[in-house]
Scaffold this active site. Structure first.
Site, PDB file in Angstrom:
ATOM      1  N   HIS A 184      -3.105 -10.059   4.609  1.00  0.00           N
ATOM      2  CA  HIS A 184      -2.572 -10.117   5.965  1.00  0.00           C
ATOM      3  C   HIS A 184      -1.667 -11.340   6.066  1.00  0.00           C
ATOM      4  O   HIS A 184      -2.082 -12.449   5.718  1.00  0.00           O
ATOM      5  CB  HIS A 184      -3.695 -10.286   6.997  1.00  0.00           C
ATOM      6  CG  HIS A 184      -4.669  -9.168   7.044  1.00  0.00           C
ATOM      7  ND1 HIS A 184      -4.635  -8.201   8.026  1.00  0.00           N
ATOM      8  CD2 HIS A 184      -5.722  -8.859   6.240  1.00  0.00           C
ATOM      9  CE1 HIS A 184      -5.627  -7.345   7.822  1.00  0.00           C
ATOM     10  NE2 HIS A 184      -6.293  -7.732   6.752  1.00  0.00           N
TER      11      HIS A 184
ATOM     12  N   HIS B 248      -5.287  -5.948   0.078  1.00  0.00           N
ATOM     13  CA  HIS B 248      -4.223  -6.203   1.047  1.00  0.00           C
ATOM     14  C   HIS B 248      -4.326  -7.633   1.552  1.00  0.00           C
ATOM     15  O   HIS B 248      -5.401  -8.171   1.739  1.00  0.00           O
ATOM     16  CB  HIS B 248      -4.227  -5.203   2.202  1.00  0.00           C
ATOM     17  CG  HIS B 248      -5.509  -5.107   2.960  1.00  0.00           C
ATOM     18  ND1 HIS B 248      -6.655  -4.521   2.452  1.00  0.00           N
ATOM     19  CD2 HIS B 248      -5.835  -5.514   4.212  1.00  0.00           C
ATOM     20  CE1 HIS B 248      -7.613  -4.562   3.361  1.00  0.00           C
ATOM     21  NE2 HIS B 248      -7.145  -5.174   4.437  1.00  0.00           N
TER      22      HIS B 248
ATOM     23  N   ILE C 210      -1.112  -1.881  12.290  1.00  0.00           N
ATOM     24  CA  ILE C 210      -1.132  -1.092  13.529  1.00  0.00           C
ATOM     25  C   ILE C 210      -2.023  -1.720  14.610  1.00  0.00           C
ATOM     26  O   ILE C 210      -1.956  -1.323  15.762  1.00  0.00           O
ATOM     27  CB  ILE C 210      -1.537   0.381  13.290  1.00  0.00           C
ATOM     28  CG1 ILE C 210      -2.937   0.478  12.694  1.00  0.00           C
ATOM     29  CG2 ILE C 210      -0.513   1.087  12.416  1.00  0.00           C
ATOM     30  CD1 ILE C 210      -3.488   1.899  12.651  1.00  0.00           C
TER      31      ILE C 210
END
Length: 111
Positions: free
Chosen positions: A96, A94, A30
């Protein structure tokens, strides 16, 4: 308290999905830092890179390759932060994936 990525996996928080299977999810960040900025997570909660079982990474590597194919990109950067001092803000592993199909990615100042 359940982390934000676990809530995204459960569908409690919406996301713009790129690719999903039974073990992994890829969705757009986001707050992108590049024209393409996707987060790739295991659906099962693991806090950070150093806590993740090795067998997860073998399957995750194949999933990451499929995400790149889905996005039709061949040149991209993969980044993960391991721990608070390294810049990790969400404590759910996570990766990227960032890319700029129209040009070269810049390397940001890290400190």
């Amino acid at each position: 308290m359940e982390c934000i990525f676990c809530k995204i996996v459960k569908g409690e928080i919406p996301s713009k999905k790129v690719l999903e299977n039974d073990k992994f999810l890829a969705f757009y960040d986001i707050n992108p830092v590049a024209p393409i900025h996707v987060l790739i997570i295991p659906k099962e909660h693991t806090e950070k890179f150093s806590d993740t079982p090795n067998e997860i990474f073998n399957e995750m590597a194949e999933f990451i390759k499929n995400v790149a194919k889905e996005l039709n990109i061949t040149d991209y950067r993969l980044i993960t932060n391991n721990g608070k001092a390294a810049g990790q803000e969400v404590f759910h592993l996570h990766i990227h994936m960032v890319a700029n199909p129209d040009g070269k990615l810049k390397w940001p100042k890290l400190v």
